[in-house]
Design a protein around this motif. Structure first.
Motif, PDB file in Angstrom:
ATOM      1  N   LEU A   1       0.900  -1.191   0.143  1.00  0.00           N
ATOM      2  CA  LEU A   1       0.090   0.006  -0.109  1.00  0.00           C
ATOM      3  C   LEU A   1       0.915   1.192  -0.056  1.00  0.00           C
ATOM      4  O   LEU A   1       1.836   1.323   0.769  1.00  0.00           O
ATOM      5  N   SER A   2       0.557   2.273  -0.774  1.00  0.00           N
ATOM      6  CA  SER A   2       1.412   3.376  -0.793  1.00  0.00           C
ATOM      7  C   SER A   2       0.398   4.414  -1.403  1.00  0.00           C
ATOM      8  O   SER A   2      -0.597   4.477  -1.725  1.00  0.00           O
ATOM      9  N   THR A   3       1.078   5.653  -1.413  1.00  0.00           N
ATOM     10  CA  THR A   3       0.444   6.950  -1.826  1.00  0.00           C
ATOM     11  C   THR A   3       1.344   7.746  -2.815  1.00  0.00           C
ATOM     12  O   THR A   3       2.554   7.614  -3.009  1.00  0.00           O
ATOM     13  N   LEU A   4       0.689   8.529  -3.678  1.00  0.00           N
ATOM     14  CA  LEU A   4       1.380   9.415  -4.733  1.00  0.00           C
ATOM     15  C   LEU A   4       0.475  10.854  -4.718  1.00  0.00           C
ATOM     16  O   LEU A   4      -0.561  10.953  -4.451  1.00  0.00           O
ATOM     17  N   HIS A   5       1.278  11.767  -5.289  1.00  0.00           N
ATOM     18  CA  HIS A   5       0.338  13.126  -5.482  1.00  0.00           C
ATOM     19  C   HIS A   5       0.054  13.272  -6.793  1.00  0.00           C
ATOM     20  O   HIS A   5       1.004  13.844  -7.649  1.00  0.00           O
ATOM     21  N   THR A   6      -1.008  12.734  -7.228  1.00  0.00           N
ATOM     22  CA  THR A   6      -1.658  12.973  -8.641  1.00  0.00           C
ATOM     23  C   THR A   6      -2.944  13.667  -8.396  1.00  0.00           C
ATOM     24  O   THR A   6      -3.742  13.426  -7.400  1.00  0.00           O
ATOM     25  N   ASN A   7      -3.579  14.172  -9.522  1.00  0.00           N
ATOM     26  CA  ASN A   7      -5.041  14.752  -9.518  1.00  0.00           C
ATOM     27  C   ASN A   7      -6.087  13.712  -9.599  1.00  0.00           C
ATOM     28  O   ASN A   7      -7.208  13.854  -9.175  1.00  0.00           O
ATOM     29  N   SER A   8      -5.903  12.649 -10.078  1.00  0.00           N
ATOM     30  CA  SER A   8      -6.986  11.393 -10.499  1.00  0.00           C
ATOM     31  C   SER A   8      -6.131  10.104 -10.800  1.00  0.00           C
ATOM     32  O   SER A   8      -5.014  10.099 -10.597  1.00  0.00           O
ATOM     33  N   ALA A   9      -6.993   9.297 -10.550  1.00  0.00           N
ATOM     34  CA  ALA A   9      -6.681   7.686 -10.727  1.00  0.00           C
ATOM     35  C   ALA A   9      -5.822   7.460 -11.982  1.00  0.00           C
ATOM     36  O   ALA A   9      -4.719   7.093 -11.869  1.00  0.00           O
ATOM     37  N   PRO A  10      -6.265   7.874 -13.045  1.00  0.00           N
ATOM     38  CA  PRO A  10      -5.819   7.558 -14.494  1.00  0.00           C
ATOM     39  C   PRO A  10      -4.423   8.347 -14.410  1.00  0.00           C
ATOM     40  O   PRO A  10      -3.157   7.622 -15.002  1.00  0.00           O
TER      41      PRO A  10
ATOM     42  N   GLY B   1     -21.593  26.895   9.052  1.00  0.00           N
ATOM     43  CA  GLY B   1     -22.491  25.905   8.465  1.00  0.00           C
ATOM     44  C   GLY B   1     -21.881  24.443   8.217  1.00  0.00           C
ATOM     45  O   GLY B   1     -22.699  23.770   7.435  1.00  0.00           O
ATOM     46  N   TYR B   2     -20.889  24.120   8.518  1.00  0.00           N
ATOM     47  CA  TYR B   2     -20.327  22.785   8.158  1.00  0.00           C
ATOM     48  C   TYR B   2     -19.558  22.307   9.549  1.00  0.00           C
ATOM     49  O   TYR B   2     -19.153  22.919  10.365  1.00  0.00           O
ATOM     50  N   LYS B   3     -19.723  21.115   9.627  1.00  0.00           N
ATOM     51  CA  LYS B   3     -19.242  20.374  10.496  1.00  0.00           C
ATOM     52  C   LYS B   3     -18.771  18.776  10.286  1.00  0.00           C
ATOM     53  O   LYS B   3     -19.514  18.133   9.821  1.00  0.00           O
ATOM     54  N   GLY B   4     -17.313  18.698  10.365  1.00  0.00           N
ATOM     55  CA  GLY B   4     -16.894  17.445   9.889  1.00  0.00           C
ATOM     56  C   GLY B   4     -16.335  17.457   8.267  1.00  0.00           C
ATOM     57  O   GLY B   4     -16.780  18.558   7.663  1.00  0.00           O
ATOM     58  N   ARG B   5     -16.020  16.581   7.947  1.00  0.00           N
ATOM     59  CA  ARG B   5     -15.656  16.276   6.479  1.00  0.00           C
ATOM     60  C   ARG B   5     -16.151  14.908   5.760  1.00  0.00           C
ATOM     61  O   ARG B   5     -16.320  13.889   6.533  1.00  0.00           O
ATOM     62  N   VAL B   6     -16.537  15.090   4.568  1.00  0.00           N
ATOM     63  CA  VAL B   6     -17.171  13.697   3.947  1.00  0.00           C
ATOM     64  C   VAL B   6     -15.986  13.287   2.798  1.00  0.00           C
ATOM     65  O   VAL B   6     -15.680  14.407   1.984  1.00  0.00           O
ATOM     66  N   GLY B   7     -15.815  12.180   2.588  1.00  0.00           N
ATOM     67  CA  GLY B   7     -14.704  11.777   1.447  1.00  0.00           C
ATOM     68  C   GLY B   7     -15.283  11.730   0.079  1.00  0.00           C
ATOM     69  O   GLY B   7     -16.531  11.270  -0.194  1.00  0.00           O
ATOM     70  N   ILE B   8     -14.560  12.344  -0.901  1.00  0.00           N
ATOM     71  CA  ILE B   8     -15.043  12.237  -2.369  1.00  0.00           C
ATOM     72  C   ILE B   8     -13.973  11.268  -2.978  1.00  0.00           C
ATOM     73  O   ILE B   8     -12.671  11.616  -2.993  1.00  0.00           O
ATOM     74  N   TYR B   9     -14.391  10.222  -3.748  1.00  0.00           N
ATOM     75  CA  TYR B   9     -13.367   9.321  -4.109  1.00  0.00           C
ATOM     76  C   TYR B   9     -13.483   9.003  -5.693  1.00  0.00           C
ATOM     77  O   TYR B   9     -14.750   8.936  -6.456  1.00  0.00           O
ATOM     78  N   GLN B  10     -12.602   8.554  -6.108  1.00  0.00           N
ATOM     79  CA  GLN B  10     -12.668   7.827  -7.652  1.00  0.00           C
ATOM     80  C   GLN B  10     -11.819   6.624  -7.416  1.00  0.00           C
ATOM     81  O   GLN B  10     -10.553   6.429  -6.982  1.00  0.00           O
TER      82      GLN B  10
END
Length: 569
Positions: free
Chosen positions: A421-430, A503-512
């Motif tokens: 498992l790892s990470t990368l800094h890109t804007n999208s999965a493709p 007007g905001y409380k917490g965060r929600v994930g947005i995923y591709q």
């Protein structure tokens, strides 16, 4: 008879002379008086009744090539008023006037306040567009909001609320420092209160920042920085020294950055929280940034992340495989670490040997062998990976694939019976696949080893005080909604109450969430672009970040403004 030395005229004063509102000799004398008395030039011009506030605003606008707006003729809407607290408006000397999608029209009465537009952008998440307003009218406005606001709470910490009792900004009172600026005990009390206050309000980072004429403390809440206190400038070094002592840093060294940690005990010694602390020498003193390392985030269940059922199944299927690679991608602060830790918690069983290389280890996971990368002594991601492969591993996590060497070793491990498992800094999965190719990793190795790529962002979650919002159909279609769904579509706006921030409380994930299919593998092998891969992903039903964000709007979890903010790359 010798002539007086020519004096530099500020741009606003030059424009007043050019417009015929001020004589050159009067302008020069007034500037000299301003320098001698240390009274800023604009208040001095108004004090001496030389020109009107509207004339100054017009001159200011012309000097900066911006528009001028009459503050008296403008009604500021409630949702715009709620973007900044009264204290923030007073500190920044900036007044939000009008919001247009992601643009915020901002009233500026003093040219020096233009330098603070970046701070406003951080606080609101919107792109500021300055307009000139009259200085005297702005001061009248400031006096009015100070009259109508009050602070409620216990002790020195409270919530600044309007006369409608709706809290819009968390405020940390510095009364102890005001009264006892040379008292170490007052500094210690303030620091302890600041740390506990930040924990109570779900803050992720604390920024302590000295400037030439300002010392401020900001919290990052739900991804947005907000000013919460402006202690006396002369107490800055005392506060920084106290934090350096708590972090076990060298308090006499102020020339280079330092790193440290604090284990803070609070709530009558019943609770503990870890802070990662970094200092940075700046022109006006040391800036301190503190990251709150909340271990509860690592214990988050997969259902709390925000995946839809298809995305959740794809992640669980990839975690269940004995080998291959899972990559999580996105900018700093998009929640990649929490997504990885959630996966590690699912995998963390006695029969599995799990090792991680992180920079740094943010949250300790019992049962997982975690290694802090230390480049100074040669312990890099790649060297740690090589060592892991001699430690009989089942599962490996690498904090980030930063170079070809790390990428090649990670992919080799994924091909030889290990789950990586790892990470990368890109804007999208493709784009992640093409980034690996650009690093120099062979296309065949990429196609044969990667199981899943997750691109993600974090959007602020609406509080229960949300209210319905109506948008024109053409605006909704431009956002990406379909014509046939508009009649039944419900959208909401942020309002604000005593339980939330703006007007905001917490965060929600947005995923591709993009599984690596055979068709995508063939595109990679054939040298296809990220556009080709995105087209194939769409054919296979993979939602991109924008589409996932629109679903969160449909579910009433967030706003159009938030999805615009986090998905417009």
């Amino acid at each position: 008879m010798p002539t007086a030395h020519a004096i530099h005229l500020p741009d606003v004063v030059k424009q007043l002379v050019s417009l015929g509102k001020l004589e050159s000799s009067v302008a020069e004398n007034t500037v000299r008086q301003s320098l001698a008395s240390k009274i800023p030039i604009i208040p001095l011009l108004l004090k001496n009744n030389m020109v009107s506030g509207d004339d100054i605003a017009t001159a200011f606008a012309k000097s900066q090539k911006i528009r001028a707006i009459d503050l008296d003729a403008l009604e500021i809407k409630e949702d715009v008023k709620e973007l900044l607290s009264d204290e923030q408006i007073s500190t920044l000397q900036l007044l939000p006037l009008l919001k247009k999608n992601t643009t915020l029209i901002v009233g500026v009465a003093d040219p020096e306040a233009l330098a603070k537009l970046d701070d406003l952008k951080f606080s609101t998440g919107l792109n500021p567009e300055p307009v000139a307003i009259a200085y005297d009218k702005f001061q009248t406005y400031l006096a009015s909001i100070q009259t109508h606001s009050e602070t409620v709470g216990t002790g020195d910490i409270g919530l600044t609320v309007s006369d409608e009792t709706r809290a819009q900004s968390y405020v940390l009172d510095s009364v102890d420092l005001e009264r006892f600026e040379n008292d170490d005990r007052a500094v210690s009390r303030f620091v302890d209160r600041m740390l506990e206050h930040a924990i109570e309000h779900g803050v992720s980072d604390i920024h302590i920042e000295p400037y030439e004429d300002l010392f401020r403390i900001r919290y990052r809440m739900d991804g947005i920085l907000t000013v919460v206190s402006t202690p006396p400038k002369k107490t800055a070094q005392q506060l920084v020294s106290r934090l350096k002592v708590m972090s076990r840093m060298n308090i006499s060294e102020r020339r280079v950055p330092q790193d440290g940690n604090i284990r803070f005990t609070y709530d009558n010694d019943t609770q503990k929280m870890d802070f990662r602390v970094n200092t940075l020498p700046t022109m006006h003193g040391e800036k301190v940034v503190m990251r709150i390392l909340d271990s509860s985030a690592a214990q988050m269940g997969i259902d709390q992340l925000g995946f839809n059922p298809v995305q959740k199944k794809a992640y669980m299927d990839a975690l269940a495989k004995p080998d291959g690679m899972i990559l999580v991608t996105g900018p700093t602060g998009s929640g990649k670490t929490v997504t990885l830790y959630t996966g590690l918690n699912i995998l963390n069983r006695p029969e599995k040997n799990i090792s991680t290389a992180e920079d740094p280890v943010e949250i300790q996971l019992p049962g997982v062998n975690q290694v802090n990368v230390n480049n100074k002594v040669g312990l890099t991601f790649s060297s740690a990976l090589k060592a892991f492969l001699r430690q009989d591993p089942d599962i490996i996590m690498v904090g980030e694939v930063r170079d070809m060497e790390t990428g090649e070793i990670a992919i080799k491990a994924a091909q030889t019976g290990h789950l990586v498992l790892s990470t990368l800094h890109t804007n999208s999965a493709p784009e992640t696949l093409t980034r690996l190719i650009n690093m120099g990793i062979p296309a065949f190795n990429i196609a044969s080893s990667i199981n899943l790529i997750i691109a993600q962002r974090l959007a602020r979650r609406l509080c229960s005080c949300k209210q319905p919002a109506k948008f024109p159909h053409d605006v909704l279609i431009e956002q990406g909604f379909k014509e046939e769904e508009l009649d039944n579509l419900k959208t909401y706006k942020a309002v604000g109450c005593e339980k939330c921030s703006h007007g905001y409380k917490g965060r929600v994930g947005i995923y591709q969430v993009m599984p690596m299919s055979d068709a995508m593998g063939r595109i990679v092998m054939a040298g296809g672009t990220s556009i080709d891969l995105a087209d194939q992903a769409a054919k296979e039903g993979v939602l991109d970040l924008r589409e996932s964000g629109l679903n969160k709007i449909r579910e009433g979890l967030t706003t159009i403004e938030e999805i615009d903010r986090v998905t417009k790359d």
